[in-house]
Design a protein around this motif. Structure first.
Motif, PDB file in Angstrom:
ATOM      1  N   ARG A 255       0.833  -1.205   0.000  1.00  0.00           N
ATOM      2  CA  ARG A 255       0.000   0.000   0.000  1.00  0.00           C
ATOM      3  C   ARG A 255       0.869   1.258   0.000  1.00  0.00           C
ATOM      4  O   ARG A 255       0.632   2.186  -0.782  1.00  0.00           O
ATOM      5  CB  ARG A 255      -0.902   0.008   1.231  1.00  0.00           C
ATOM      6  CG  ARG A 255      -2.024  -1.010   1.236  1.00  0.00           C
ATOM      7  CD  ARG A 255      -2.661  -1.094   2.604  1.00  0.00           C
ATOM      8  NE  ARG A 255      -3.843  -1.957   2.653  1.00  0.00           N
ATOM      9  CZ  ARG A 255      -4.425  -2.347   3.776  1.00  0.00           C
ATOM     10  NH1 ARG A 255      -3.924  -1.975   4.946  1.00  0.00           N
ATOM     11  NH2 ARG A 255      -5.492  -3.114   3.732  1.00  0.00           N
ATOM     12  N   LEU A 256       1.863   1.287   0.876  1.00  0.00           N
ATOM     13  CA  LEU A 256       2.690   2.482   1.001  1.00  0.00           C
ATOM     14  C   LEU A 256       3.553   2.697  -0.235  1.00  0.00           C
ATOM     15  O   LEU A 256       3.764   3.836  -0.659  1.00  0.00           O
ATOM     16  CB  LEU A 256       3.560   2.379   2.257  1.00  0.00           C
ATOM     17  CG  LEU A 256       2.809   2.403   3.584  1.00  0.00           C
ATOM     18  CD1 LEU A 256       3.762   2.104   4.744  1.00  0.00           C
ATOM     19  CD2 LEU A 256       2.106   3.727   3.813  1.00  0.00           C
TER      20      LEU A 256
ATOM     21  N   ASP B  44       4.442   8.604  -1.854  1.00  0.00           N
ATOM     22  CA  ASP B  44       5.755   8.929  -2.399  1.00  0.00           C
ATOM     23  C   ASP B  44       6.870   8.661  -1.394  1.00  0.00           C
ATOM     24  O   ASP B  44       8.017   9.071  -1.619  1.00  0.00           O
ATOM     25  CB  ASP B  44       5.794  10.402  -2.812  1.00  0.00           C
ATOM     26  CG  ASP B  44       4.829  10.703  -3.944  1.00  0.00           C
ATOM     27  OD1 ASP B  44       4.694   9.845  -4.836  1.00  0.00           O
ATOM     28  OD2 ASP B  44       4.200  11.772  -3.936  1.00  0.00           O
ATOM     29  N   ALA B  45       6.562   7.989  -0.289  1.00  0.00           N
ATOM     30  CA  ALA B  45       7.570   7.727   0.742  1.00  0.00           C
ATOM     31  C   ALA B  45       8.732   6.924   0.156  1.00  0.00           C
ATOM     32  O   ALA B  45       8.516   5.893  -0.497  1.00  0.00           O
ATOM     33  CB  ALA B  45       6.942   6.954   1.905  1.00  0.00           C
ATOM     34  N   PRO B  46       9.971   7.349   0.370  1.00  0.00           N
ATOM     35  CA  PRO B  46      11.126   6.561  -0.083  1.00  0.00           C
ATOM     36  C   PRO B  46      11.100   5.165   0.534  1.00  0.00           C
ATOM     37  O   PRO B  46      10.530   4.957   1.612  1.00  0.00           O
ATOM     38  CB  PRO B  46      12.317   7.373   0.429  1.00  0.00           C
ATOM     39  CG  PRO B  46      11.801   8.766   0.580  1.00  0.00           C
ATOM     40  CD  PRO B  46      10.372   8.623   1.006  1.00  0.00           C
ATOM     41  N   VAL B  47      11.727   4.233  -0.132  1.00  0.00           N
ATOM     42  CA  VAL B  47      11.740   2.852   0.348  1.00  0.00           C
ATOM     43  C   VAL B  47      12.313   2.772   1.759  1.00  0.00           C
ATOM     44  O   VAL B  47      11.816   2.009   2.605  1.00  0.00           O
ATOM     45  CB  VAL B  47      12.548   1.955  -0.615  1.00  0.00           C
ATOM     46  CG1 VAL B  47      12.731   0.555  -0.025  1.00  0.00           C
ATOM     47  CG2 VAL B  47      11.850   1.869  -1.969  1.00  0.00           C
ATOM     48  N   GLY B  48      13.340   3.573   2.045  1.00  0.00           N
ATOM     49  CA  GLY B  48      13.906   3.563   3.392  1.00  0.00           C
ATOM     50  C   GLY B  48      12.909   4.006   4.444  1.00  0.00           C
ATOM     51  O   GLY B  48      12.904   3.486   5.568  1.00  0.00           O
ATOM     52  N   VAL B  49      12.051   4.966   4.103  1.00  0.00           N
ATOM     53  CA  VAL B  49      11.026   5.435   5.039  1.00  0.00           C
ATOM     54  C   VAL B  49       9.982   4.354   5.253  1.00  0.00           C
ATOM     55  O   VAL B  49       9.550   4.086   6.382  1.00  0.00           O
ATOM     56  CB  VAL B  49      10.384   6.736   4.521  1.00  0.00           C
ATOM     57  CG1 VAL B  49       9.167   7.108   5.371  1.00  0.00           C
ATOM     58  CG2 VAL B  49      11.400   7.866   4.535  1.00  0.00           C
ATOM     59  N   VAL B  50       9.554   3.713   4.165  1.00  0.00           N
ATOM     60  CA  VAL B  50       8.597   2.610   4.290  1.00  0.00           C
ATOM     61  C   VAL B  50       9.188   1.516   5.174  1.00  0.00           C
ATOM     62  O   VAL B  50       8.507   0.957   6.051  1.00  0.00           O
ATOM     63  CB  VAL B  50       8.232   2.047   2.903  1.00  0.00           C
ATOM     64  CG1 VAL B  50       7.376   0.793   3.032  1.00  0.00           C
ATOM     65  CG2 VAL B  50       7.518   3.105   2.068  1.00  0.00           C
ATOM     66  N   SER B  51      10.461   1.234   4.967  1.00  0.00           N
ATOM     67  CA  SER B  51      11.139   0.221   5.774  1.00  0.00           C
ATOM     68  C   SER B  51      11.075   0.560   7.255  1.00  0.00           C
ATOM     69  O   SER B  51      10.722  -0.283   8.083  1.00  0.00           O
ATOM     70  CB  SER B  51      12.597   0.113   5.309  1.00  0.00           C
ATOM     71  OG  SER B  51      13.359  -0.658   6.197  1.00  0.00           O
TER      72      SER B  51
END
Length: 329
Positions: A267-268, A273-280
């Protein structure tokens, strides 16, 4: 015996995007666009019923056709037209006799305007009365979204119950009974629970253990993925949780936990637009590389490849501002 879990003064207005993992402004990135339960007028707090066509007239700006997260339960029985309704990356074909149940936290997108009509119920998680199996019905994120009832006995039964709900809701101001609405809604939910599973399996519910686990999973999936942590917090063994999960889903407790984390990751990645690191970090991973390995194992694609695949025309232009928080869907 059915017990009413409402008390005087208890609010039924809930946040526009449930769950700590999608809180507004977390890590400096706005959450998925969402609708709260906040109808312009309703005789009973926490519940509303209308025709799907009326919902379209209420939200004419195209927000319904864009991806958005709901913070309430939405039950729809299609009575006219054909089309599709997308929930969490799956587009469900809709026609007369289709029953849709979208749950809090799920991400949906309506098909083209005016393609479908039917009875549309909105209710908060706190609105139904407490009855055996209620927690399972209201918290199970694994439960089917779509059922095809056709024109048989199940459709007739549900259509009759929904007509009774609508008749009570449409009574003159001051004469609508919240208790009648709650118990009629309970009858609707219990009737849905007895329907054959759309995949043809037994569709067991895993009992109270699974219901409690589902509720805790929604609170904690971004904090821990350890089955042992859930077992310790709930006072069960991992074996007990696994038996309950297998009964309800056919999967182990660890598979259910990973599936829930993986769904939120998808979903994220697809809708923000959250960077992959932020999603992580949002999902509790200490390193993006660990998240990448987890995501590949679960989906077969890297986070970047998944994002590129699902950021096509249907997802283009999505941002926090495409749907204003606090509006009702």
């Amino acid at each position: 015996m059915v017990k009413d879990r409402h008390s005087a003064g208890r609010t039924t207005v809930i946040a526009d995007t449930p769950g700590d993992a999608d809180s507004a402004g977390l890590d400096g990135v706005e959450p998925i666009p969402g609708f709260a339960f906040n109808p312009p007028t309703t005789p009973v707090a926490g519940f509303e019923t209308m025709e799907l066509a009326a919902l379209r007239r209420r939200v004419p700006d195209g927000s319904l056709e864009r991806v958005h997260r709901v913070a309430f339960h939405a039950l729809t029985l299609i009575t006219e037209g054909t089309g599709g309704h997308t929930v969490d990356f799956v587009t469900h074909p809709c026609r007369p006799g289709t029953l849709l149940w979208v749950r809090p936290g799920q991400v949906q997108r309506f098909g083209p305007a005016e393609a479908l009509n039917g009875t549309h119920l909105l209710f908060t998680a706190a609105f139904p009365p407490l009855f055996a199996g209620a927690d399972h019905l209201l918290t199970d994120w694994y439960a089917p979204v779509c059922r095809q009832l056709g024109a048989g006995r199940e459709y007739t039964t549900l259509s009759t119950l929904l007509a009774q709900l609508t008749a009570e809701y449409d009574r003159p101001a001051g004469s609508v009974s919240g208790e009648i609405l709650r118990y009629l809604l309970a009858a609707v939910l219990l009737q849905i629970d007895r329907l054959p599973h759309p995949d043809g399996d037994s569709g067991g519910d895993g009992g109270e253990v699974y219901a409690r686990f589902c509720a805790e999973l929604e609170r904690s999936y971004a904090t821990t993925r350890r089955a042992e942590d859930y077992a310790r917090h709930l006072g069960f063994t991992v074996k007990t949780l696994t038996r309950a999960c297998v009964a309800a889903t056919g999967q182990s407790v660890k598979q259910v936990i990973d599936g829930r984390v993986g769904l939120e990751a998808q979903r994220l990645l697809a809708h923000t637009d959250a960077p992959v690191g932020v999603v992580s970090r949002r999902l509790g991973f200490s390193q993006p590389t660990n998240f990448g390995k987890f995501f590949i194992r679960l989906t077969g694609a890297t986070p970047g490849d998944f994002r590129r695949e699902h950021r096509g025309p249907a997802a283009s232009g999505l941002s926090w501002r495409t749907a204003r928080p606090g509006r009702s869907a």
